[in-house]
Design an enzyme around this catalytic site. Structure first.
Site, PDB file in Angstrom:
ATOM      1  N   LYS A   1      14.847  46.758  25.760  1.00 29.59           N
ATOM      2  CA  LYS A   1      13.918  45.733  26.238  1.00 29.59           C
ATOM      3  C   LYS A   1      12.925  46.348  27.222  1.00 29.59           C
ATOM      4  O   LYS A   1      13.289  46.704  28.347  1.00 29.59           O
ATOM      5  CB  LYS A   1      14.669  44.604  26.963  1.00 29.59           C
ATOM      6  CG  LYS A   1      13.775  43.414  27.217  1.00 29.59           C
ATOM      7  CD  LYS A   1      14.214  42.540  28.371  1.00 29.59           C
ATOM      8  CE  LYS A   1      13.481  42.802  29.652  1.00 29.59           C
ATOM      9  NZ  LYS A   1      12.034  42.591  29.614  1.00 29.59           N
TER      10      LYS A   1
ATOM     11  N   GLY B   1      15.333  49.226  37.388  1.00 27.11           N
ATOM     12  CA  GLY B   1      14.490  48.183  37.955  1.00 27.11           C
ATOM     13  C   GLY B   1      14.835  47.978  39.411  1.00 27.11           C
ATOM     14  O   GLY B   1      15.335  48.884  40.089  1.00 27.11           O
ATOM     15  N   SER B   2      14.614  46.755  39.874  1.00 24.59           N
ATOM     16  CA  SER B   2      14.809  46.476  41.299  1.00 24.59           C
ATOM     17  C   SER B   2      16.297  46.391  41.638  1.00 24.59           C
ATOM     18  O   SER B   2      17.125  46.037  40.784  1.00 24.59           O
ATOM     19  CB  SER B   2      14.129  45.160  41.654  1.00 24.59           C
ATOM     20  OG  SER B   2      14.685  44.135  40.867  1.00 24.59           O
ATOM     21  N   THR B   3      16.618  46.670  42.872  1.00 23.51           N
ATOM     22  CA  THR B   3      18.011  46.611  43.322  1.00 23.51           C
ATOM     23  C   THR B   3      18.552  45.190  43.185  1.00 23.51           C
ATOM     24  O   THR B   3      19.693  44.978  42.755  1.00 23.51           O
ATOM     25  CB  THR B   3      18.104  47.121  44.774  1.00 23.51           C
ATOM     26  OG1 THR B   3      17.676  48.488  44.776  1.00 23.51           O
ATOM     27  CG2 THR B   3      19.514  47.037  45.318  1.00 23.51           C
TER      28      THR B   3
ATOM     29  N   GLY C   1      19.258  44.497  39.611  1.00 19.46           N
ATOM     30  CA  GLY C   1      20.321  45.419  39.208  1.00 19.46           C
ATOM     31  C   GLY C   1      21.699  44.915  39.627  1.00 19.46           C
ATOM     32  O   GLY C   1      22.671  45.024  38.869  1.00 19.46           O
TER      33      GLY C   1
ATOM     34  N   GLU D   1      19.584  52.373  37.715  1.00 17.18           N
ATOM     35  CA  GLU D   1      18.580  53.187  38.408  1.00 17.18           C
ATOM     36  C   GLU D   1      17.695  52.203  39.157  1.00 17.18           C
ATOM     37  O   GLU D   1      16.946  51.450  38.534  1.00 17.18           O
ATOM     38  CB  GLU D   1      17.745  53.998  37.406  1.00 17.18           C
ATOM     39  CG  GLU D   1      18.526  54.992  36.591  1.00 17.18           C
ATOM     40  CD  GLU D   1      18.931  56.234  37.376  1.00 17.18           C
ATOM     41  OE1 GLU D   1      18.664  56.319  38.593  1.00 17.18           O
ATOM     42  OE2 GLU D   1      19.537  57.122  36.760  1.00 17.18           O
TER      43      GLU D   1
ATOM     44  N   CYS E   1       9.863  55.075  41.648  1.00 19.15           N
ATOM     45  CA  CYS E   1      11.096  54.898  42.418  1.00 19.15           C
ATOM     46  C   CYS E   1      11.354  56.104  43.321  1.00 19.15           C
ATOM     47  O   CYS E   1      12.035  55.987  44.326  1.00 19.15           O
ATOM     48  CB  CYS E   1      12.260  54.677  41.479  1.00 19.15           C
ATOM     49  SG  CYS E   1      12.337  55.909  40.187  1.00 19.15           S
TER      50      CYS E   1
ATOM     51  N   GLU F   1      10.986  49.010  50.233  1.00 15.61           N
ATOM     52  CA  GLU F   1      10.226  49.693  49.185  1.00 15.61           C
ATOM     53  C   GLU F   1       8.904  48.943  48.960  1.00 15.61           C
ATOM     54  O   GLU F   1       8.906  47.749  48.678  1.00 15.61           O
ATOM     55  CB  GLU F   1      11.038  49.697  47.888  1.00 15.61           C
ATOM     56  CG  GLU F   1      10.360  50.460  46.783  1.00 15.61           C
ATOM     57  CD  GLU F   1      11.191  50.496  45.504  1.00 15.61           C
ATOM     58  OE1 GLU F   1      11.726  49.451  45.098  1.00 15.61           O
ATOM     59  OE2 GLU F   1      11.300  51.583  44.908  1.00 15.61           O
TER      60      GLU F   1
HETATM   61  P1  TAP Z   1      12.696  44.290  37.856  1.00 12.46           P
HETATM   62  O1  TAP Z   1      11.961  43.059  38.154  1.00 12.46           O
HETATM   63  O2  TAP Z   1      14.068  44.443  38.362  1.00 12.46           O
HETATM   64  O3  TAP Z   1      12.650  44.416  36.257  1.00 12.46           O
HETATM   65  C1  TAP Z   1      13.171  45.507  35.576  1.00 12.46           C
HETATM   66  C2  TAP Z   1      13.531  45.090  34.160  1.00 12.46           C
HETATM   67  O4  TAP Z   1      14.586  44.150  34.214  1.00 12.46           O
HETATM   68  C3  TAP Z   1      12.398  44.405  33.397  1.00 12.46           C
HETATM   69  O5  TAP Z   1      12.473  44.742  32.032  1.00 12.46           O
HETATM   70  C4  TAP Z   1      12.721  42.935  33.612  1.00 12.46           C
HETATM   71  O6  TAP Z   1      12.202  42.079  32.627  1.00 12.46           O
HETATM   72  C5  TAP Z   1      14.227  42.973  33.527  1.00 12.46           C
HETATM   73  N1  TAP Z   1      14.867  41.819  34.169  1.00 12.46           N
HETATM   74  C6  TAP Z   1      14.346  40.968  35.098  1.00 12.46           C
HETATM   75  N2  TAP Z   1      15.257  40.034  35.421  1.00 12.46           N
HETATM   76  C7  TAP Z   1      16.371  40.291  34.682  1.00 12.46           C
HETATM   77  C8  TAP Z   1      17.642  39.669  34.577  1.00 12.46           C
HETATM   78  N3  TAP Z   1      17.977  38.617  35.305  1.00 12.46           N
HETATM   79  N4  TAP Z   1      18.552  40.198  33.710  1.00 12.46           N
HETATM   80  C9  TAP Z   1      18.254  41.282  32.975  1.00 12.46           C
HETATM   81  N5  TAP Z   1      17.050  41.903  33.032  1.00 12.46           N
HETATM   82  C10 TAP Z   1      16.128  41.417  33.890  1.00 12.46           C
HETATM   83  O7  TAP Z   1      11.931  45.587  38.367  1.00 12.46           O
HETATM   84  P2  TAP Z   1      10.413  45.936  38.192  1.00 12.46           P
HETATM   85  O8  TAP Z   1       9.641  45.164  39.179  1.00 12.46           O
HETATM   86  O9  TAP Z   1      10.008  45.883  36.766  1.00 12.46           O
HETATM   87  O10 TAP Z   1      10.425  47.491  38.574  1.00 12.46           O
HETATM   88  C11 TAP Z   1      10.280  47.926  39.845  1.00 12.46           C
HETATM   89  C12 TAP Z   1      11.596  48.357  40.437  1.00 12.46           C
HETATM   90  O11 TAP Z   1      12.235  49.301  39.588  1.00 12.46           O
HETATM   91  C13 TAP Z   1      11.442  49.080  41.751  1.00 12.46           C
HETATM   92  O12 TAP Z   1      12.391  48.628  42.677  1.00 12.46           O
HETATM   93  C14 TAP Z   1      11.709  50.534  41.414  1.00 12.46           C
HETATM   94  O13 TAP Z   1      12.141  51.329  42.465  1.00 12.46           O
HETATM   95  C15 TAP Z   1      12.700  50.411  40.356  1.00 12.46           C
HETATM   96  N6  TAP Z   1      12.702  51.620  39.530  1.00 12.46           N
HETATM   97  C16 TAP Z   1      13.737  52.479  39.656  1.00 12.46           C
HETATM   98  C17 TAP Z   1      13.735  53.645  38.914  1.00 12.46           C
HETATM   99  C18 TAP Z   1      14.858  54.596  39.027  1.00 12.46           C
HETATM  100  S1  TAP Z   1      14.936  55.701  37.873  1.00 12.46           S
HETATM  101  N7  TAP Z   1      15.736  54.549  39.977  1.00 12.46           N
HETATM  102  C19 TAP Z   1      12.705  53.921  38.050  1.00 12.46           C
HETATM  103  C20 TAP Z   1      11.671  53.024  37.974  1.00 12.46           C
HETATM  104  C21 TAP Z   1      11.700  51.848  38.717  1.00 12.46           C
HETATM  105  P3  TAP Z   1      10.793  41.308  32.750  1.00 12.46           P
HETATM  106  O14 TAP Z   1      10.190  41.656  34.054  1.00 12.46           O
HETATM  107  O15 TAP Z   1      10.042  41.786  31.602  1.00 12.46           O
HETATM  108  O16 TAP Z   1      11.109  39.876  32.630  1.00 12.46           O
END
Ligand code: TAP
Length: 453
Positions: A153, A206-208, A211, A228, A262, A353
């Protein structure tokens, strides 16, 4: 049902993408279960060949994938090309795994004892919007290599390269249903990966906050999960470092991908005796950071991903003590100029962050103070240490609680080395020599050799 993609460098809507339902996920998982059985029964060399073929097809489409990422995510084209090439390299690297996933033969009485690395079955991979194709490949390449099927996804905001990779997998001859990309919201598609009994492992980046929710859901299903998550990594600069080099490298360590990384070194900790000199060197490097049209070859930083995210980033700078800023284009698009702020350890900007091109600079007194400050965060993903003193480099790299550190460098990601976070930055490791094994369960079989009387 669909959602609209917006070009972040112009703010213009340009494409509709379908939003899958939980029933669509169930149908995909059923196809994946079937595909996985056949895939796992193929000879290891046949799986290796199939992954190499996939890598070659990705290599042949690097420019196309890069162009999609420029449009969908606003990544500078040179970075996007690196990302697409990296996907091919990750596939090539894990194409070596099917023939190397050896178990053990353990000496026992009365027979032979052997372990096997059995694939989980179907793996669900949930990807964020910041590095859509690279992060996807860190999951799907080793998972497929280990004999699993994958349902992936992408983030709603950035699905295009993942969708194209799904098509390229078919073009390369991967069996139908083995690698499926399902677009839709996290609360529906992502959650169905968590709750579906036939998805036997989940990889979440994704976000903590989300996660933790995903991990709790997986715990209820007794389902392994790799996480992650976020970061607040420190770039630690000692007075004995090559300050010119450290200052020249600092913008790239935090403003790459507009800070939506990240691993962004979003705190610069500088030894007090070198603090003024370092800032003098940093300012021209920040002002020279080239922000602009991501389609231009020389651009170093594009826009932020969305208007809402730009508001979130701006909220960190409002009220902060700005030291200096670089520049960004005016007009449409979600632009934000690189920004350096002075901070105290308790300030929000030094603790949370930002996920944008904003860096907090803090002084420290000595080695112990540097380690204390670097660890003064819930996160523990990455970090850098700049010093010419080898003993100090060893002591500090052992003292900082982060999963990925570099000394006199900001390199964090190589497909051949492990990657992942400590503390609130994650659980488990991706990439490196052991990643395919992480997509297997060990089975132990004892073969009795005593003749039955
Ligand atoms: P999130 O909002 O957590 O989203 C990440 C993914 O999870 C998206 O595909 C999102 O889908 C999905 N998601 C959202 N709610 C969910 C739920 N309740 N159940 C299952 N999946 C769900 O993070 P983001 O804003 O996209 O990314 C930014 C964050 O990712 C930052 O905190 C960053 O540090 C972290 N990140 C970490 C790493 C590593 S490798 N540690 C790498 C990159 C990013 P939709 O948004 O499409 O609905």
């Amino acid at each position: 049902m669909s959602f609209t993609l917006i070009d972040p460098s112009t703010g213009t809507p340009f494409q509709e993408v379908p939003r899958a339902s939980a029933a669509d996920v169930d149908a995909a998982v059923a196809r994946a279960v079937d595909a996985q059985r056949h895939w796992a029964s193929r000879a290891p060399v046949a799986r290796a060949d199939a992954l190499r073929a996939f890598a070659r097809v990705v290599e042949a489409h690097v420019d196309e994938l890069a162009a999609l990422e420029v449009r969908n995510s606003g990544h500078p084209v040179a970075s996007a090309r690196w990302e697409a090439t990296h996907v091919a390299q990750v596939l090539n690297f894990y194409a070596g795994a099917p023939e190397r996933l050896s178990g053990q033969q353990i000496p026992v009485a009365g027979g032979i004892d052997v372990t096997f690395h059995e694939p989980y079955g179907v793996v669900g991979i949930i990807v964020p919007w910041n590095f859509p194709m690279t992060i996807a490949s860190w999951g799907f390449a080793p998972a497929l290599a280990a004999g699993n099927a994958v349902v992936l996804k992408p983030a709603e905001l950035t699905p295009l390269t993942a969708l194209r990779l799904g098509e390229l997998a078919s073009e390369a001859g991967l069996p139908d249903g083995l690698f499926q990309v399902i677009t839709g919201s996290g609360s529906v598609v992502g959650q169905r990966f968590v709750s579906h009994p036939d998805v036997r492992k989940v990889v979440f980046t994704g976000s903590t906050e989300v996660g933790i929710d995903v991990a709790a859901g997986c715990a209820r299903m007794l389902k392994p999960v790799t996480l992650e998550l976020g970061g607040k990594s420190a770039n630690i600069v000692f007075a004995d470092a090559d300050l010119e080099k450290a200052a020249a490298a600092a913008p790239g360590a935090v403003f790459d991908n507009a800070g939506q990384d990240c691993c962004a070194r979003s705190r610069i900790l500088v030894e007090r005796s070198a603090y003024d000199r370092f800032l003098e060197l940093l300012e021209p490097a920040v002002r020279a950071w080239r922000v602009g049209d991501p389609a231009h070859e020389s651009t170093e930083m594009g826009p932020l991903i969305s208007a809402a995210h730009r508001e979130s980033v701006a909220s960190f700078v409002a009220g902060a003590r700005v030291a200096f800023r670089g520049s960004a284009p005016d007009g449409d698009g979600f632009w934000f100029a690189p920004t350096v702020v002075f901070a105290d350890p308790q300030d929000r900007i030094a603790r949370e962050e930002v996920f944008g091109p904003v860096v907090a600079v803090l002084p420290f007194d000595d080695e112990a103070d540097a380690i204390r400050l670097a660890n003064d965060t819930v996160y523990g993903l990455a970090g850098s240490i700049w010093t010419e003193n080898l003993g100090r480099a060893v002591r500090v790299s052992r003292g900082v609680r982060s999963g990925v550190l570099s000394v006199n460098s900001h390199a964090s990601v190589r497909y051949s080395t492990p990657f992942g976070g400590m503390k609130a930055s994650g659980l488990g490791r991706e990439l490196g020599p052991d990643a395919a094994e992480h997509f297997t369960e060990t089975k132990n079989v004892f073969y009795a050799t005593e003749e039955s009387s």
